[in-house]
Structures are given as structure tokens and as C-alpha cells.
Design a protein around this motif. Sequence first.
Motif, PDB file in Angstrom:
ATOM      1  N   THR A  50      14.503   8.239   8.594  1.00  0.00           N
ATOM      2  CA  THR A  50      12.990   8.318   8.721  1.00  0.00           C
ATOM      3  C   THR A  50      12.252   8.593   7.434  1.00  0.00           C
ATOM      4  N   LEU A  51      11.124   8.359   7.392  1.00  0.00           N
ATOM      5  CA  LEU A  51      10.089   8.772   6.205  1.00  0.00           C
ATOM      6  C   LEU A  51       9.868  10.123   6.386  1.00  0.00           C
ATOM      7  N   GLU A  52       9.586  10.665   7.492  1.00  0.00           N
ATOM      8  CA  GLU A  52       9.369  12.151   7.669  1.00  0.00           C
ATOM      9  C   GLU A  52      10.658  13.014   7.448  1.00  0.00           C
ATOM     10  N   GLY A  53      11.946  12.557   7.947  1.00  0.00           N
ATOM     11  CA  GLY A  53      13.065  13.075   7.520  1.00  0.00           C
ATOM     12  C   GLY A  53      13.558  13.182   6.212  1.00  0.00           C
ATOM     13  N   VAL A  54      12.983  11.902   5.117  1.00  0.00           N
ATOM     14  CA  VAL A  54      13.394  12.196   3.752  1.00  0.00           C
ATOM     15  C   VAL A  54      12.431  13.103   3.165  1.00  0.00           C
ATOM     16  N   LYS A  55      11.083  13.169   3.548  1.00  0.00           N
ATOM     17  CA  LYS A  55      10.122  14.165   2.929  1.00  0.00           C
ATOM     18  C   LYS A  55      10.561  15.199   3.227  1.00  0.00           C
ATOM     19  N   SER A  56      11.158  15.712   4.277  1.00  0.00           N
ATOM     20  CA  SER A  56      11.726  17.267   4.700  1.00  0.00           C
ATOM     21  C   SER A  56      12.948  17.566   3.734  1.00  0.00           C
ATOM     22  N   ALA A  57      13.676  16.394   3.745  1.00  0.00           N
ATOM     23  CA  ALA A  57      15.069  16.548   3.105  1.00  0.00           C
ATOM     24  C   ALA A  57      14.997  16.951   1.506  1.00  0.00           C
ATOM     25  N   ILE A  58      13.810  16.164   0.942  1.00  0.00           N
ATOM     26  CA  ILE A  58      13.736  16.322  -0.525  1.00  0.00           C
ATOM     27  C   ILE A  58      13.108  17.806  -0.828  1.00  0.00           C
ATOM     28  N   ALA A  59      12.392  18.327   0.080  1.00  0.00           N
ATOM     29  CA  ALA A  59      11.627  19.663  -0.113  1.00  0.00           C
ATOM     30  C   ALA A  59      12.921  20.534  -0.074  1.00  0.00           C
ATOM     31  N   THR A  93       6.965  -0.092  -2.783  1.00  0.00           N
ATOM     32  CA  THR A  93       6.601  -1.041  -1.912  1.00  0.00           C
ATOM     33  C   THR A  93       7.608  -1.215  -0.912  1.00  0.00           C
ATOM     34  N   SER A  94       9.209  -1.078  -1.128  1.00  0.00           N
ATOM     35  CA  SER A  94       9.768  -1.219  -0.153  1.00  0.00           C
ATOM     36  C   SER A  94       9.629  -0.111   1.059  1.00  0.00           C
ATOM     37  N   ALA A  95       9.475   0.948   0.531  1.00  0.00           N
ATOM     38  CA  ALA A  95       9.351   2.016   1.583  1.00  0.00           C
ATOM     39  C   ALA A  95       8.033   1.883   2.566  1.00  0.00           C
ATOM     40  N   LEU A  96       6.774   1.491   1.611  1.00  0.00           N
ATOM     41  CA  LEU A  96       5.716   1.236   2.280  1.00  0.00           C
ATOM     42  C   LEU A  96       5.845   0.225   3.478  1.00  0.00           C
ATOM     43  N   LEU A  97       6.378  -0.936   3.143  1.00  0.00           N
ATOM     44  CA  LEU A  97       6.650  -1.891   4.076  1.00  0.00           C
ATOM     45  C   LEU A  97       7.415  -1.478   5.207  1.00  0.00           C
ATOM     46  N   ARG A  98       8.695  -0.711   4.939  1.00  0.00           N
ATOM     47  CA  ARG A  98       9.442  -0.346   6.262  1.00  0.00           C
ATOM     48  C   ARG A  98       8.462   0.797   6.913  1.00  0.00           C
ATOM     49  N   ASN A 121       9.850 -10.040   2.637  1.00  0.00           N
ATOM     50  CA  ASN A 121      11.104  -9.454   3.037  1.00  0.00           C
ATOM     51  C   ASN A 121      11.929  -8.961   1.998  1.00  0.00           C
ATOM     52  N   HIS A 122      11.908  -9.717   0.867  1.00  0.00           N
ATOM     53  CA  HIS A 122      12.466  -9.400  -0.264  1.00  0.00           C
ATOM     54  C   HIS A 122      11.950  -8.094  -0.935  1.00  0.00           C
ATOM     55  N   TYR A 123      10.528  -7.977  -0.886  1.00  0.00           N
ATOM     56  CA  TYR A 123      10.113  -6.592  -1.433  1.00  0.00           C
ATOM     57  C   TYR A 123      10.462  -5.615  -0.425  1.00  0.00           C
ATOM     58  N   ALA A 124      10.429  -5.873   0.932  1.00  0.00           N
ATOM     59  CA  ALA A 124      11.019  -4.764   1.913  1.00  0.00           C
ATOM     60  C   ALA A 124      12.322  -4.189   1.760  1.00  0.00           C
ATOM     61  N   SER A 125      13.301  -5.166   1.530  1.00  0.00           N
ATOM     62  CA  SER A 125      14.827  -4.846   1.121  1.00  0.00           C
ATOM     63  C   SER A 125      14.920  -4.327   0.013  1.00  0.00           C
ATOM     64  N   GLY A 126      13.909  -4.199  -1.235  1.00  0.00           N
ATOM     65  CA  GLY A 126      14.198  -3.991  -2.474  1.00  0.00           C
ATOM     66  C   GLY A 126      14.964  -4.808  -3.343  1.00  0.00           C
ATOM     67  N   LEU A 127      14.919  -6.177  -2.757  1.00  0.00           N
ATOM     68  CA  LEU A 127      15.628  -7.291  -3.859  1.00  0.00           C
ATOM     69  C   LEU A 127      14.952  -7.345  -4.936  1.00  0.00           C
TER      70      LEU A 127
END
Length: 153
Positions: A50-59, A93-98, A121-127
Motif C-alpha cells: 500500500t501507499l501508506e505502508g510504503v511511506k511508513s516503511a521508508i520512514a 506516474t506509475s504510483a500516481l495511477l495505481r 496501462n503502460h505508464y501504470a505498470s512502469g513499462l
Amino acid sequence: METSRVEIATLHKNKAMEKIKVNIAWCDKNFGASIDDNKVPGSVVATDKTLEGVKSAIADALRFHVEGMLADGDVVPEWLINGDYELDFYLETSALLRKCERYTSLAAIARASGINQQLLNHYASGLKIPRPSQRKRIVDGIHKIGEEFISVV
């Protein structure tokens, strides 16, 4: 002269906090975060579903990294040791779309932005990584959807 707790809190509150840039991207079914700032030596990364989870994990990873630097005898800025910083998150952009997929579909974003859904879809997947002008069109499209939601009475 003794300084009161209120005065100390006010001084700390008014003190300019260092900002540390953190990039967040979508990485193979996870959000991935990395510190993108030369203020912090070394590499600090984290992932989470999750986005909130990764924010907490990086802190947490940054605090652990600072502890390791101190244990190794590295020179660490005082503001970093004391936690006098703010994490400034930048969603690629990939994270923004997800992130937006929780609230709307890529098809809706495609219609609002005028960008082909397959390309989104290509932007969302990071391709693919959009040019800044394309990213702006995506953000403007998401804002347009938000304005539509807000206008509902």
C-alpha cells in the motif's frame, strides 16, 4: 534563565525542517520508495503493498539507516540524528495511477485526460515513463474527475 517547555516547543515548531525527497513508484505489484536526496548518504529503499505502508516503511528504513551510520562511526548531520526533517513524497506516474485506481478506473482517467488507455496501462505498470507534458495531462485529467465528484449535490 530557564526556558519553559512551551518556549522550547515553539522554538522547535518554528525551526525550519530539512526536507528529504522520496520517490515512490509502482514496482511489480508493490509500491517502492527510495530516498532521492544527496543530504542522506547511502541508499535507503522500502517496499509495501500500500501507499501508506510504503511511506511508513521508508520512514522506518531511514531511522534504521541513521542508526547504522552512527554505529559505523559515520559523520551524520545533527538535524538527521535529531529527526528534524520532513519526508517530501513524489509519486512517479506509475504510483500516481495505481493510487487513483482505488477511486476511479484507468478508462475514466483515459477519457478525462485524452490519453489512450493502453498507453496509461503502460505508464501504470512502469513499462513506459511519460514526458512531463503527458504527466501533466494525466494529473489534469485526475483533477477533472475530482471536480466532477465534488460538483455532485
